[in-house]
Design a protein around this motif. Structure first.
Motif, PDB file in Angstrom:
ATOM      1  N   UNK A 360       1.013  -1.219   0.096  1.00 60.48           N
ATOM      2  CA  UNK A 360      -0.156  -0.057  -0.098  1.00 60.48           C
ATOM      3  C   UNK A 360       0.998   1.042  -0.021  1.00 60.48           C
ATOM      4  N   UNK A 361       0.981   2.202  -1.166  1.00 57.88           N
ATOM      5  CA  UNK A 361       1.854   3.269  -1.192  1.00 57.88           C
ATOM      6  C   UNK A 361       1.147   4.313  -0.235  1.00 57.88           C
ATOM      7  N   UNK A 362       2.354   4.902   0.444  1.00 61.20           N
ATOM      8  CA  UNK A 362       1.737   6.143   1.098  1.00 61.20           C
ATOM      9  C   UNK A 362       2.032   7.426   0.345  1.00 61.20           C
ATOM     10  N   UNK A 363       2.423   8.470   1.142  1.00 59.86           N
ATOM     11  CA  UNK A 363       2.885   9.538   0.467  1.00 59.86           C
ATOM     12  C   UNK A 363       4.327   9.996   0.239  1.00 59.86           C
ATOM     13  N   UNK A 364       5.250   9.109   0.594  1.00 57.18           N
ATOM     14  CA  UNK A 364       6.539   9.433   0.661  1.00 57.18           C
ATOM     15  C   UNK A 364       7.153   9.661  -0.715  1.00 57.18           C
ATOM     16  N   UNK A 365       8.369  10.188  -1.011  1.00 59.30           N
ATOM     17  CA  UNK A 365       8.858  10.307  -2.326  1.00 59.30           C
ATOM     18  C   UNK A 365       8.704   9.097  -2.888  1.00 59.30           C
ATOM     19  N   UNK A 366       8.609   9.115  -4.335  1.00 59.46           N
ATOM     20  CA  UNK A 366       8.464   7.610  -5.213  1.00 59.46           C
ATOM     21  C   UNK A 366       9.805   7.335  -5.226  1.00 59.46           C
ATOM     22  N   UNK A 367      10.816   8.231  -5.352  1.00 56.67           N
ATOM     23  CA  UNK A 367      12.266   7.907  -5.519  1.00 56.67           C
ATOM     24  C   UNK A 367      12.945   7.158  -4.543  1.00 56.67           C
ATOM     25  N   UNK A 369      10.937   5.208  -2.249  1.00 56.16           N
ATOM     26  CA  UNK A 369      10.252   3.816  -2.193  1.00 56.16           C
ATOM     27  C   UNK A 369      10.967   2.982  -3.117  1.00 56.16           C
ATOM     28  N   UNK A 370      11.330   3.473  -4.530  1.00 55.12           N
ATOM     29  CA  UNK A 370      11.752   2.512  -5.470  1.00 55.12           C
ATOM     30  C   UNK A 370      13.213   2.358  -5.082  1.00 55.12           C
ATOM     31  N   UNK A 371      14.075   3.269  -4.497  1.00 55.43           N
ATOM     32  CA  UNK A 371      15.407   2.821  -4.232  1.00 55.43           C
ATOM     33  C   UNK A 371      15.270   1.944  -2.692  1.00 55.43           C
ATOM     34  N   UNK A 372      14.383   1.903  -2.071  1.00 54.23           N
ATOM     35  CA  UNK A 372      14.346   0.891  -0.881  1.00 54.23           C
ATOM     36  C   UNK A 372      13.970  -0.285  -1.413  1.00 54.23           C
ATOM     37  N   UNK A 373      12.962  -0.558  -2.386  1.00 55.34           N
ATOM     38  CA  UNK A 373      12.716  -1.827  -3.129  1.00 55.34           C
ATOM     39  C   UNK A 373      14.041  -2.198  -3.682  1.00 55.34           C
ATOM     40  N   UNK A 374      14.812  -1.340  -4.225  1.00 55.94           N
ATOM     41  CA  UNK A 374      15.954  -1.967  -5.144  1.00 55.94           C
ATOM     42  C   UNK A 374      16.905  -2.549  -3.933  1.00 55.94           C
ATOM     43  N   UNK A 375      17.207  -1.725  -2.770  1.00 54.80           N
ATOM     44  CA  UNK A 375      18.273  -2.148  -2.005  1.00 54.80           C
ATOM     45  C   UNK A 375      17.682  -3.531  -1.148  1.00 54.80           C
TER      46      UNK A 375
END
Length: 379
Positions: A360-367, A369-375
């Protein structure tokens, strides 16, 4: 008031002008006892949902869904169950289309027979399965705008039309879409329900539900609600009304974040499958693009490596909380089989896999969130 844009409606819809006491924020009327009017009309009462703060919220909710009337309930499940009770009696039959939220499925599986109801689960995209489920006692058709947790977008226009043609009350759970993305009354649905615990409030600090519809239908829902004692208390009603003010801003950011994460995961070699209607590869993408303004804030996916990989991925993520709700300003992630989503499991091998993760996506910066999934995937 008249408003052409939803953002304006979210802030001003249903608000009194001039405001109470000059305040631009409608106050909390916490009282349970009120004097009757000079015409001997019934005095406001909290259990009846007629306290001034409750009534104010009801006007706001009706405006957002484009309905004549609305009631707020003590939870999303109270919204669904009171809506069903307002339509189904002993001997009543329900057609339920989709792999439902686990709480809805559990209620039907464990309580429908005791209440004298029967129900059939059908494919949300297959009208022929709906026809086969019809019985002389069929009273209602229930579906979800975006199914939880398999993220399907069924033939919603067809469902509303089918119900109307067969004299059924059409009921839709619009929690995942919200009125920012989809307004079911506009395509013919009779009753629209929400778990307002989720995006409508948006701050993970109250439990609430919503039912909207015609004045006549909502009067019947409110009668059941009063009998069961499930009205929303005034302080929670105040918080929900406040949350609605930022609904459009929050949901649009959440939708953008969900799409960014979905696109990243769909292209990653360690992800086996992603379910999100914003992806062109999703089987319901075209339908969602035609019906919706955005694609929702929730997606589900499966990593390569099964359950162990799913659990390791959740542990490695740093931004989302490992929690089972959705629609808040903070991103959340959960492995669904661990959370008891029995509705999807009822559909067998094609339903709820053990390694299915919901995000469930919140309102954080998309960049971020993507970086967190990448790591996390790198780990």
């Amino acid at each position: 008031m008249s408003a052409e844009r939803f953002e304006t409606l979210a802030v001003h819809g249903g608000e009194p002008r001039p405001a109470a006491g000059g305040s631009v924020v409608f106050p909390i009327y916490q009282g349970t006892v009120f004097e009757a009017g000079p015409d001997d009309s019934a005095a406001p009462y909290i259990r009846l949902g007629t306290n001034p703060t409750q009534r104010h919220l009801h006007r706001r909710l009706a405006a957002l869904e484009g309905a004549e009337a609305a009631v707020a309930t003590s939870s999303g499940m109270a919204a669904i169950t009171t809506a069903l009770h307002s339509v189904l009696g002993a001997g009543g039959h329900l057609i339920a289309a989709g792999a439902f939220y686990g709480g809805t499925h559990q209620f039907l599986a464990e309580h429908a027979e005791r209440l004298g109801w029967a129900f059939d689960l059908v494919d949300p995209e297959d009208e022929e399965s709906w026809r086969k489920a019809l019985r002389p006692g069929t009273k209602a058709f229930l579906t979800e705008s975006i199914t939880n947790p398999l993220i399907q977008v069924g033939d919603l226009v067809g469902a509303a039309r089918f119900a109307r043609e067969h004299g059924l009350t059409s009921i839709i759970d619009n929690t995942f879409a919200t009125p920012v993305v989809f307004r079911p009354h506009a395509v013919g649905f009779d009753l629209v329900c929400h778990s307002a615990t989720k995006a409508l409030n948006g701050h993970s600090d109250i439990a609430a539900g919503v039912v909207t519809g015609s004045s006549e239908r909502i009067e019947r829902v409110a009668s059941v609600l009063s009998a069961f004692g499930c009205s929303l208390d005034p302080h929670a009603a105040f918080l929900l009304s406040r949350g609605l003010k930022t609904l459009a801003l929050r949901v649009r950011q959440q939708n953008a974040n969900a799409l960014a994460v979905a696109e990243f995961l769909a292209a990653h070699e360690k992800i086996a499958h992603v379910r999100y209607p914003g992806l062109a590869a999703h089987p319901d993408h075209r339908r969602a693009a035609e019906l919706f303004d955005g694609f929702g804030s929730v997606l589900s996916f499966q990593p390569v490596g099964g359950t162990a990989a799913a659990e390791a991925l959740i542990r490695a993520l740093r931004v989302p909380y490992a929690a089972s709700s959705l629609g808040g300003v903070e991103s959340l992630v959960t492995r669904l089989a661990a959370g008891g989503h029995t509705g999807a499991a009822a559909f067998g091998p094609a339903g709820l896999e053990d390694d299915l993760i919901r995000f469930s996506a919140g309102i954080e910066a998309a960049e971020d969130l993507v970086a967190d999934f990448a790591q996390a995937l790198g780990a």
